[in-house]
Design a protein around this motif. Structure first.
Motif, PDB file in Angstrom:
ATOM      1  N   HIS A   1      -1.106  -8.210  -4.051  1.00  0.00           N
ATOM      2  CA  HIS A   1      -1.271  -7.628  -5.386  1.00  0.00           C
ATOM      3  C   HIS A   1      -2.586  -6.862  -5.449  1.00  0.00           C
ATOM      4  N   CYS A   2      -2.574  -5.799  -6.227  1.00  0.00           N
ATOM      5  CA  CYS A   2      -3.764  -4.972  -6.423  1.00  0.00           C
ATOM      6  C   CYS A   2      -4.109  -4.946  -7.904  1.00  0.00           C
ATOM      7  N   MET A   3      -5.386  -5.101  -8.198  1.00  0.00           N
ATOM      8  CA  MET A   3      -5.887  -5.105  -9.573  1.00  0.00           C
ATOM      9  C   MET A   3      -7.156  -4.261  -9.624  1.00  0.00           C
ATOM     10  N   LEU A   4      -7.687  -4.114 -10.818  1.00  0.00           N
ATOM     11  CA  LEU A   4      -8.964  -3.433 -10.974  1.00  0.00           C
ATOM     12  C   LEU A   4     -10.012  -4.466 -11.366  1.00  0.00           C
ATOM     13  N   LEU A   5     -10.981  -4.669 -10.482  1.00  0.00           N
ATOM     14  CA  LEU A   5     -12.097  -5.570 -10.764  1.00  0.00           C
ATOM     15  C   LEU A   5     -13.014  -4.896 -11.781  1.00  0.00           C
ATOM     16  N   VAL A   6     -13.206  -5.558 -12.939  1.00  0.00           N
ATOM     17  CA  VAL A   6     -13.990  -4.924 -14.010  1.00  0.00           C
ATOM     18  C   VAL A   6     -15.200  -5.748 -14.440  1.00  0.00           C
ATOM     19  N   GLY A   7     -15.376  -6.963 -13.904  1.00  0.00           N
ATOM     20  CA  GLY A   7     -16.536  -7.727 -14.329  1.00  0.00           C
ATOM     21  C   GLY A   7     -16.588  -9.108 -13.707  1.00  0.00           C
ATOM     22  N   TYR A   8     -17.602  -9.859 -14.125  1.00  0.00           N
ATOM     23  CA  TYR A   8     -17.792 -11.218 -13.604  1.00  0.00           C
ATOM     24  C   TYR A   8     -18.692 -12.008 -14.538  1.00  0.00           C
TER      25      TYR A   8
ATOM     26  N   TYR B   1      13.440  -0.797   9.733  1.00  0.00           N
ATOM     27  CA  TYR B   1      12.239  -0.069  10.150  1.00  0.00           C
ATOM     28  C   TYR B   1      11.491   0.397   8.899  1.00  0.00           C
ATOM     29  N   GLY B   2      10.171   0.262   8.956  1.00  0.00           N
ATOM     30  CA  GLY B   2       9.363   0.674   7.824  1.00  0.00           C
ATOM     31  C   GLY B   2       8.020   1.219   8.260  1.00  0.00           C
ATOM     32  N   ALA B   3       7.261   1.631   7.265  1.00  0.00           N
ATOM     33  CA  ALA B   3       5.951   2.237   7.511  1.00  0.00           C
ATOM     34  C   ALA B   3       4.882   1.175   7.767  1.00  0.00           C
ATOM     35  N   ASP B   4       3.776   1.613   8.319  1.00  0.00           N
ATOM     36  CA  ASP B   4       2.549   0.817   8.382  1.00  0.00           C
ATOM     37  C   ASP B   4       1.859   0.970   7.021  1.00  0.00           C
ATOM     38  N   PRO B   5       1.608  -0.123   6.282  1.00  0.00           N
ATOM     39  CA  PRO B   5       1.002   0.003   4.953  1.00  0.00           C
ATOM     40  C   PRO B   5      -0.434   0.506   4.962  1.00  0.00           C
ATOM     41  N   ASN B   6      -1.028   0.631   6.137  1.00  0.00           N
ATOM     42  CA  ASN B   6      -2.332   1.294   6.237  1.00  0.00           C
ATOM     43  C   ASN B   6      -2.194   2.815   6.251  1.00  0.00           C
TER      44      ASN B   6
ATOM     45  N   TYR C   1       8.602   2.349  -7.525  1.00  0.00           N
ATOM     46  CA  TYR C   1       9.593   2.193  -8.587  1.00  0.00           C
ATOM     47  C   TYR C   1      10.658   1.150  -8.243  1.00  0.00           C
ATOM     48  N   SER C   2      10.633   0.633  -7.017  1.00  0.00           N
ATOM     49  CA  SER C   2      11.671  -0.292  -6.548  1.00  0.00           C
ATOM     50  C   SER C   2      11.145  -1.717  -6.444  1.00  0.00           C
ATOM     51  N   GLU C   3      11.825  -2.647  -7.097  1.00  0.00           N
ATOM     52  CA  GLU C   3      11.381  -4.043  -7.022  1.00  0.00           C
ATOM     53  C   GLU C   3      11.645  -4.673  -5.659  1.00  0.00           C
ATOM     54  N   ASP C   4      12.455  -4.003  -4.834  1.00  0.00           N
ATOM     55  CA  ASP C   4      12.768  -4.526  -3.500  1.00  0.00           C
ATOM     56  C   ASP C   4      11.794  -4.044  -2.431  1.00  0.00           C
ATOM     57  N   ASP C   5      10.860  -3.155  -2.800  1.00  0.00           N
ATOM     58  CA  ASP C   5       9.939  -2.616  -1.809  1.00  0.00           C
ATOM     59  C   ASP C   5       8.597  -3.342  -1.872  1.00  0.00           C
ATOM     60  N   PHE C   6       7.569  -2.799  -1.231  1.00  0.00           N
ATOM     61  CA  PHE C   6       6.397  -3.618  -0.956  1.00  0.00           C
ATOM     62  C   PHE C   6       5.111  -3.061  -1.561  1.00  0.00           C
ATOM     63  N   GLY C   7       4.353  -2.291  -0.821  1.00  0.00           N
ATOM     64  CA  GLY C   7       3.064  -1.845  -1.328  1.00  0.00           C
ATOM     65  C   GLY C   7       2.326  -1.057  -0.274  1.00  0.00           C
ATOM     66  N   CYS C   8       1.006  -0.957  -0.433  1.00  0.00           N
ATOM     67  CA  CYS C   8       0.184  -0.248   0.543  1.00  0.00           C
ATOM     68  C   CYS C   8      -1.196  -0.871   0.574  1.00  0.00           C
ATOM     69  N   TYR C   9      -1.933  -0.517   1.610  1.00  0.00           N
ATOM     70  CA  TYR C   9      -3.260  -1.068   1.813  1.00  0.00           C
ATOM     71  C   TYR C   9      -4.342  -0.035   1.473  1.00  0.00           C
ATOM     72  N   ALA C  10      -5.580  -0.481   1.551  1.00  0.00           N
ATOM     73  CA  ALA C  10      -6.720   0.314   1.086  1.00  0.00           C
ATOM     74  C   ALA C  10      -6.783   1.735   1.658  1.00  0.00           C
ATOM     75  N   PRO C  11      -6.511   1.977   2.955  1.00  0.00           N
ATOM     76  CA  PRO C  11      -6.615   3.344   3.464  1.00  0.00           C
ATOM     77  C   PRO C  11      -5.677   4.344   2.774  1.00  0.00           C
ATOM     78  N   VAL C  12      -4.529   3.867   2.304  1.00  0.00           N
ATOM     79  CA  VAL C  12      -3.580   4.758   1.627  1.00  0.00           C
ATOM     80  C   VAL C  12      -4.121   5.172   0.261  1.00  0.00           C
ATOM     81  N   ILE C  13      -4.702   4.216  -0.461  1.00  0.00           N
ATOM     82  CA  ILE C  13      -5.288   4.535  -1.767  1.00  0.00           C
ATOM     83  C   ILE C  13      -6.533   5.406  -1.590  1.00  0.00           C
TER      84      ILE C  13
END
Length: 201
Positions: free
Chosen positions: A152-159, A58-63, A71-83
């Protein structure tokens, strides 16, 4: 070509699944905030651990929460609403925090990059193919959640004419350029998630 100079932080080693937090702290440091990744995680990011119940994971909704621990390589991440929620707690008195999920790249470039403001941006690690799974049951009920791996999440800085520039925290990549069509494809694979900040008047 447009390329914003933003302080760079690597997630390598200490934050194996912390790309969202590291990318957000790069933005915060760019805005002049004296904040570390650890402080952001401990004070602003809402995390929720996985649980084993009757042989089921059982786990959380990433939203709603970071799924596990950055800190754990076995875990996952989160989506935009969390940030978005974490940034509102951190700098909401000075900035409007906007979930720009679903907006076209032209919108992000025109409204943020062209105005000198980086964007927190979801795609795939090294622009790899997205992979469907794993799955877990949601802690608060409501069924099963299916993760899209290589998130994966990154910072868009240009184009430029050929592609996009990112401060990419993965493996200490630094500022990296990825081709336009590939970025847009991988961005779609992760639900076209993005978070922007706009200075309040």
């Amino acid at each position: 070509m447009v390329k914003i100079d933003v302080p760079y932080i690597s997630q390598k080693g200490k934050y194996p699944t912390g790309c969202e937090s590291v990318s957000t702290v790069m933005l915060l440091q760019f805005l002049g905030y004296d904040i570390s990744v650890d402080t952001f995680i401990e004070n602003y990011l809402e995390c929720r651990k996985f649980e084993m119940r009757d042989g089921q994971i059982y786990g959380a909704d990433p939203n709603e929460h970071f799924c596990g621990s950055p800190y754990s390589e076995d875990d996952f991440g989160c989506y935009a609403p969390v940030i978005k929620k974490a940034l509102e707690k951190a700098i909401g008195e000075s900035y409007d925090i906007i979930d720009e999920t679903g907006k076209p790249m032209e919108w992000l470039l025109r409204n943020y990059i062209d105005k000198g403001m980086p964007v927190i941006f979801w795609a795939c690690i090294d622009m790899r193919e997205p992979v469907t799974g794993p799955e877990w049951k949601l802690l608060d009920g409501g069924g099963v959640f299916t993760w899209i791996s290589n998130e994966h999440c990154m910072l868009l800085v240009g184009y430029d004419a050929d592609g996009y520039y990112f401060n990419d925290p993965y493996e200490g990549h630094g500022v990296i350029h990825y081709p336009k069509a590939l970025v847009e494809n991988r961005h779609r694979a992760q639900y076209e998630m993005a978070v922007g900040v706009i200075k309040k008047n």
